[in-house]
Design a protein around this motif. Structure first.
Motif, PDB file in Angstrom:
ATOM      1  N   UNK A 220       0.831  -1.205   0.000  1.00  6.47           N
ATOM      2  CA  UNK A 220       0.000   0.000   0.000  1.00  6.47           C
ATOM      3  C   UNK A 220       0.857   1.242   0.000  1.00  6.47           C
ATOM      4  N   UNK A 221       1.884   1.265   0.864  1.00 12.91           N
ATOM      5  CA  UNK A 221       2.779   2.418   0.915  1.00 12.91           C
ATOM      6  C   UNK A 221       3.544   2.573  -0.390  1.00 12.91           C
ATOM      7  N   UNK A 222       3.979   1.475  -0.963  1.00 12.50           N
ATOM      8  CA  UNK A 222       4.750   1.540  -2.204  1.00 12.50           C
ATOM      9  C   UNK A 222       3.905   2.083  -3.358  1.00 12.50           C
ATOM     10  N   UNK A 223       2.689   1.570  -3.484  1.00 15.34           N
ATOM     11  CA  UNK A 223       1.808   2.021  -4.567  1.00 15.34           C
ATOM     12  C   UNK A 223       1.441   3.486  -4.367  1.00 15.34           C
ATOM     13  N   UNK A 224       1.162   3.866  -3.132  1.00 17.97           N
ATOM     14  CA  UNK A 224       0.828   5.259  -2.864  1.00 17.97           C
ATOM     15  C   UNK A 224       1.991   6.179  -3.244  1.00 17.97           C
ATOM     16  N   UNK A 225       3.212   5.762  -2.931  1.00 18.17           N
ATOM     17  CA  UNK A 225       4.381   6.570  -3.288  1.00 18.17           C
ATOM     18  C   UNK A 225       4.501   6.705  -4.805  1.00 18.17           C
ATOM     19  N   UNK A 226       4.242   5.626  -5.534  1.00 19.82           N
ATOM     20  CA  UNK A 226       4.294   5.671  -6.999  1.00 19.82           C
ATOM     21  C   UNK A 226       3.269   6.660  -7.543  1.00 19.82           C
ATOM     22  N   UNK A 227       2.044   6.608  -7.013  1.00 15.65           N
ATOM     23  CA  UNK A 227       0.996   7.513  -7.483  1.00 15.65           C
ATOM     24  C   UNK A 227       1.316   8.958  -7.128  1.00 15.65           C
ATOM     25  N   UNK A 228       1.918   9.173  -5.964  1.00 14.46           N
ATOM     26  CA  UNK A 228       2.343  10.522  -5.605  1.00 14.46           C
ATOM     27  C   UNK A 228       3.372  11.043  -6.605  1.00 14.46           C
ATOM     28  N   UNK A 229       4.298  10.176  -7.000  1.00 14.67           N
ATOM     29  CA  UNK A 229       5.315  10.593  -7.972  1.00 14.67           C
ATOM     30  C   UNK A 229       4.679  10.983  -9.296  1.00 14.67           C
ATOM     31  N   UNK A 230       3.694  10.201  -9.724  1.00 18.67           N
ATOM     32  CA  UNK A 230       3.019  10.501 -10.985  1.00 18.67           C
ATOM     33  C   UNK A 230       2.275  11.830 -10.899  1.00 18.67           C
ATOM     34  N   UNK A 231       1.602  12.057  -9.767  1.00 18.57           N
ATOM     35  CA  UNK A 231       0.863  13.305  -9.595  1.00 18.57           C
ATOM     36  C   UNK A 231       1.816  14.496  -9.514  1.00 18.57           C
ATOM     37  N   UNK A 232       2.923  14.304  -8.800  1.00 18.39           N
ATOM     38  CA  UNK A 232       3.901  15.380  -8.683  1.00 18.39           C
ATOM     39  C   UNK A 232       4.454  15.762 -10.054  1.00 18.39           C
ATOM     40  N   UNK A 233       4.775  14.761 -10.857  1.00 13.69           N
ATOM     41  CA  UNK A 233       5.317  15.051 -12.181  1.00 13.69           C
ATOM     42  C   UNK A 233       4.294  15.767 -13.050  1.00 13.69           C
ATOM     43  N   UNK A 234       3.014  15.389 -12.887  1.00 12.31           N
ATOM     44  CA  UNK A 234       1.956  16.068 -13.635  1.00 12.31           C
ATOM     45  C   UNK A 234       1.883  17.541 -13.230  1.00 12.31           C
ATOM     46  N   UNK A 235       1.989  17.826 -11.918  1.00  9.77           N
ATOM     47  CA  UNK A 235       1.980  19.213 -11.452  1.00  9.77           C
ATOM     48  C   UNK A 235       3.183  19.979 -11.980  1.00  9.77           C
ATOM     49  N   UNK A 236       4.339  19.305 -12.029  1.00  8.72           N
ATOM     50  CA  UNK A 236       5.529  19.953 -12.568  1.00  8.72           C
ATOM     51  C   UNK A 236       5.372  20.250 -14.058  1.00  8.72           C
ATOM     52  N   UNK A 237       4.717  19.341 -14.771  1.00  8.19           N
ATOM     53  CA  UNK A 237       4.495  19.565 -16.199  1.00  8.19           C
ATOM     54  C   UNK A 237       3.589  20.768 -16.416  1.00  8.19           C
ATOM     55  N   UNK A 238       2.601  20.967 -15.513  1.00 10.19           N
ATOM     56  CA  UNK A 238       1.735  22.138 -15.630  1.00 10.19           C
ATOM     57  C   UNK A 238       2.538  23.427 -15.474  1.00 10.19           C
ATOM     58  N   UNK A 239       3.589  23.368 -14.641  1.00 15.10           N
ATOM     59  CA  UNK A 239       4.422  24.550 -14.446  1.00 15.10           C
ATOM     60  C   UNK A 239       5.188  24.923 -15.711  1.00 15.10           C
ATOM     61  N   UNK A 240       5.577  23.918 -16.492  1.00 15.64           N
ATOM     62  CA  UNK A 240       6.435  24.197 -17.653  1.00 15.64           C
ATOM     63  C   UNK A 240       5.750  23.899 -18.976  1.00 15.64           C
ATOM     64  N   UNK A 241       4.458  23.598 -18.951  1.00 11.58           N
ATOM     65  CA  UNK A 241       3.754  23.286 -20.197  1.00 11.58           C
ATOM     66  C   UNK A 241       3.614  24.540 -21.050  1.00 11.58           C
ATOM     67  N   UNK A 242       3.835  24.383 -22.322  1.00 10.75           N
ATOM     68  CA  UNK A 242       3.684  25.509 -23.236  1.00 10.75           C
ATOM     69  C   UNK A 242       2.211  25.654 -23.621  1.00 10.75           C
TER      70      UNK A 242
END
Length: 901
Positions: free
Chosen positions: A442-464
């Motif tokens: 559960x902790x491992x999967x949650x960490x993976x999903x957090x990483x995916x969400x974080x990267x999506x937020x970062x992409x919003x910061x630099x999306x053209x």
């Protein structure tokens, strides 16, 4: 405020404890014991008029009797004594103070405001930086500095934790000690009369000892400062945040409610603010550290597809279930991957699907070889390797083999070794190798999903973002005139026709509407509009006329309009004799069969300023509760992202019986509404319901706008500063060519890439002080074009090339400190444009801008050999001096007080 003098707080060479005592329950005794037990290497000087020695250290009777000026003062005296203490500290030259003394919680709102004003007037930040009052203190483990009331010392590490809660400060400390997690800083903010989240985020963003930043947030005071600091920090390192959410908004006591402001929108506005700032929001303390562990690695996750490898079928299914429940996806296996694993294990010896179930007694070699095959498969965004204990197969042997197999892997692999005993040692092997490891799937999967969400937020910061349509030219003067006319009459809202005229001024399609005071006037209005029409009762006491039969649709003749108006009036008189009837609204029927009913609105939050809401509309809006919100300003991509966060977005994509709605037109409407509430700050709220949307575009049927007097700069209400259109200007070069000098926009990415590619090697060397690779990637260009206008500026000179396409000729950049004390500049002009006077025009533009924002100093550096740059700087009054740290560089400094208005 700024980062000025924060080093005296967090890197002090000496500490004084004011109000020290031998009472073990008193803050003055606790902090003395913590300072001494922590092993701080600088002098610790207790100040007490009642004890000769505390914690084995001789005391001093007063601040004035201290043998040297302390960098940091920990003030444990009651709050009513603090003003006098701060005065003495300031006279002595102290630059940082933590206020831990009692008294703040027991004060009334007026008393708090008074003591706050008194302390700030004396301290005059940044002369003395104040942490607190009501602060639990802070720790900097790398300095062995424990200037807190905590019950234990934190261990050194790379994670910083900033907390608005004392109890969370202590809880996180306990959790971290149990898990072996260390900190670069732990800070309890207290009541934040000076040092805020924004200040510490700015400080930690450039701190080399801090790899990631964790926040516990309950409320924000200055949204603009917070968003600006958070966006800057999250571009440099992961920023994670935890906030209780709806429960917090429900149970805020009177004191906290005073601090946080009245947020009708509650937790939802914080959620979108965190996302817009590129931060990752997590659910609890476990999630905070799980996410920090994975985000601290150099590997990234660019999607939600996970491959799961396990020797326990049930454990794999549980992990898959948690993945799917969290919005993740099970990665499909490529045919060649299945074939390769068949050859390795045999078809009958594994699941032949994801989760990849291998024999329970699989050895380390089998694990390693299967993982290598999964790493080659590009169908997943990450791999979770799980191991269920088995007596015949030692955990450590499998863990060691897996570690060796992953030594050169650049992809994200997480591990979950279940159980205790040898599993604990296995997890230590992974931790030392930098492989994220967890004790449950559960902790491992949650960490993976957090990483995916974080990267999506970062992409919003630099999306053209996509460019706005070139035919969007709002009639701002018309909208302002309508609103001001209503304000002059003492009104707090626009009539429906006025509201629709205002929306139409910003390009939003509306249905024609008339106001009628009687049934006769309703018939005249219907004749002018053309049939069929709808009529609606107008009464300030009946805000929802539909509920009492005050709305009639599809009236096709004058007789029907006359009879309908009479029946509505009779019903209203009978059911609401207290209501004042103003008349009727007559509206041409908007014929859009099959169109979706949406709702788009805007309102002003007391802290975050203007907020846009989008979702399901119509009469069922309140019942369906399908709404997403965001902060302006918007681009097309951000508007689409807002639409995509609602449930109705699935229907807008189309069904077998209905074509998809025009998402671009919906997104443009959101942008137009966003621009309207920015341009006309006298607008307090806008509500368009319903907004019809189909394949033909949008049509606003209903529109309400409330208004209120407003003085000052409307843009200051926004949490994120919008594009400063007022800074655009047209100039002429020596050749007569017309050039526009304007702030850079995210949409300039493609032309800026061409501009950089057209710079000569010498241009690049002089600009970046050395050899620079020309292959700038999307992330690099995004950093150049997507700037925070609140603290950065980049003026580009743009013109049309011979084909009529836009091209960038030069750029002047300034980067301003958060306290506005100094701005650093850089300038570069294309070699083929030199000699046209463009450098001088850009330089002058940057100097005027810096002067107008009241920055005290403009500075820059250039190479000693760059005589042209030095000559240009001297022309504008800069003082040129050798750089004291590098003989190949010179410093250029302009005192803005010397620049004439």
């Amino acid at each position: 405020m700024s980062v000025i003098n924060l080093e005296y707080l967090f890197k002090p060479r000496s500490v004084a404890v004011i109000g020290a005592t031998n009472d073990p329950r008193n803050a003055g005794n606790i902090v003395m014991r913590n300072l001494m037990a922590g092993g701080f290497m600088g002098p610790v000087m207790p100040v007490s008029d009642t004890a000769e020695a505390i914690a084995g250290v001789l005391t001093y009777p007063s601040v004035k009797m201290l043998p040297k000026t302390p960098d940091l003062a920990v003030v444990c005296s009651p709050l009513d004594e603090v003003p006098e203490i701060i005065h003495s500290l300031k006279e002595g030259g102290t630059r940082g103070a933590v206020l831990m003394g009692s008294g703040f919680s027991g004060m009334s709102k007026e008393e708090r405001l008074d003591i706050k004003a008194t302390i700030l007037k004396i301290a005059n930040p940044p002369d003395i930086r104040i942490l607190g009052p009501k602060s639990l203190g802070f720790m900097v483990p790398s300095l062995n500095l424990n200037a807190s009331l905590a019950h234990a010392n934190a261990t050194p590490g790379k994670v910083a934790f900033i907390s608005q809660s004392d109890s969370l400060f202590a809880t996180v400390l306990d959790w971290a000690l149990a898990k072996g997690v260390g900190f670069s800083h732990m800070v309890a903010l207290g009541s934040r009369i000076d040092v805020s989240f924004a200040d510490i985020l700015d400080y930690l963003a450039s701190d080399p000892l801090t790899r990631s930043i964790m926040l516990y947030v309950e409320s924000i005071k200055d949204a603009r400062a917070f968003m600006s600091a958070a966006r800057a920090a999250s571009r440099n390192k992961p920023v994670l945040v935890i906030r209780p959410g709806q429960a917090l908004d429900t149970v805020l006591d009177e004191h906290k409610a005073w601090e946080s402001g009245d947020h009708r929108l509650g937790d939802a506005i914080y959620d979108v603010a965190f996302r817009r700032a590129g931060m990752l929001r997590v659910e609890n303390i476990d999630g905070l550290f799980d996410a920090a562990q994975t985000l601290g690695t150099p590997k990234h996750v660019y999607g939600r597809k996970l491959a799961i490898l396990t020797n326990g079928t049930s454990a794999g299914i549980l992990a898959a279930d948690r993945l799917l429940a969290g919005g993740g996806e099970l990665a499909g296996l490529a045919d060649e991957t299945v074939t390769a694993i068949d050859a390795l294990l045999g078809e009958e010896n594994w699941s032949r699907s994801n989760p990849v179930g291998i024999p329970f007694d699989a050895d380390g070699k089998a694990y390693g070889e299967v993982v290598k095959l999964l790493l080659k498969d590009k169908g997943s965004n990450g791999i979770l390797v799980m191991h269920v204990p088995w007596t015949a197969q030692p955990d450590l042997e499998v863990a060691t083999a897996l570690r060796d197999a992953l030594k050169r892997s650049q992809r994200m692999v997480l591990t979950a070794w279940l159980g205790s005993g040898a599993a604990v040692q296995s997890r230590e092997i992974f931790s030392k190798a930098g492989i994220p490891t967890y004790d449950t799937p559960t902790h491992a999967v949650r960490a993976f999903l957090y990483m995916a969400e974080y990267q999506q937020n970062q992409e919003l910061l630099i999306e053209t973002p996509d460019s706005l349509p070139t035919d969007f030219f709002p009639d701002t003067l018309r909208a302002r005139d309508i609103v001001q006319h209503a304000l002059d009459k003492g009104r707090t809202s626009l009539t429906e026709p006025e509201a629709k005229d205002t929306l139409a001024a910003y390009g939003i399609p509306v249905v024609e509407t008339r106001i009628a005071r009687s049934a006769k006037e309703a018939v005249i209005a219907a004749d002018e509009l053309g049939y069929p029409v709808a009529i609606k009762l107008r009464s300030p006491q009946i805000p929802q006329p539909f509920d009492m039969g005050g709305v009639l649709l599809d009236l096709e003749t004058p007789e029907r309009v006359w009879e309908g108006a009479a029946s509505i009036l009779a019903r209203a008189t009978r059911e609401r004799p207290d209501a004042y009837i103003e008349g009727f609204t007559v509206q041409k029927m908007g014929r859009r069969p099959g169109a979706h009913e949406l709702a788009v609105s805007a309102e002003v939050d007391p802290v975050f300023g203007p907020v846009l809401l989008f979702g399901h509309g119509g009469m069922a809006r309140e019942m369906i509760q399908d709404t997403a919100l965001t902060l302006p300003p918007l681009s097309m991509s951000l508007a689409r992202e807002l639409v995509g966060r609602t449930r109705i977005s699935a229907l807008l994509k189309g069904t077998p019986s209905h074509p998809p709605a025009d998402i671009d037109d919906i997104s443009l409407t959101l942008i137009q509404l966003s621009q309207l509430i920015v341009d006309v700050p006298q607008i307090a709220s806008i509500d368009i319901n319903p907004l019809y949307a189909d394949s033909e575009g949008v049509l606003a049927l209903g529109g309400k706008i409330t208004i209120a007097p407003f003085e000052g700069d409307g843009e200051r209400r926004l949490a994120i500063r919008p594009y400063p259109r007022e800074l655009e200007e047209c100039v002429s070069l020596k050749s007569g060519r017309h050039v526009t000098i304007r702030p850079i926009r995210p949409e300039d990415e493609s032309t800026h890439r061409v501009f950089l590619s057209n710079l000569t090697d010498e241009d690049l060397r002089l600009r970046f002080f050395g050899v620079v690779q020309r292959d700038f990637d999307h992330k690099d260009i995004a950093r150049f074009t997507q700037i925070d206008y609140d603290r950065e500026m980049a003026f580009i000179a743009t013109a049309q090339d011979p084909r009529g396409e836009p091209e960038t000729l030069g750029v002047m950049r300034t980067n301003t400190r958060p306290d506005n004390s100094e701005a650093e500049f850089a300038i570069v002009v294309r070699s083929d444009q030199k000699g046209e006077g463009l450098g001088s025009l850009l330089f002058f533009k940057g100097i005027r801008y810096t002067k107008d924002r009241r920055t005290r100093q403009l500075t820059g550096q250039t190479m000693l050999e760059n005589k042209a740059m030095q000559g240009l700087a001297r022309k504008f009054g800069f003082v040129i001096t050798p750089d004291p740290h590098d003989e190949d560089l010179v410093d250029m400094t302009l005192d803005m007080d010397t620049v004439k208005e």
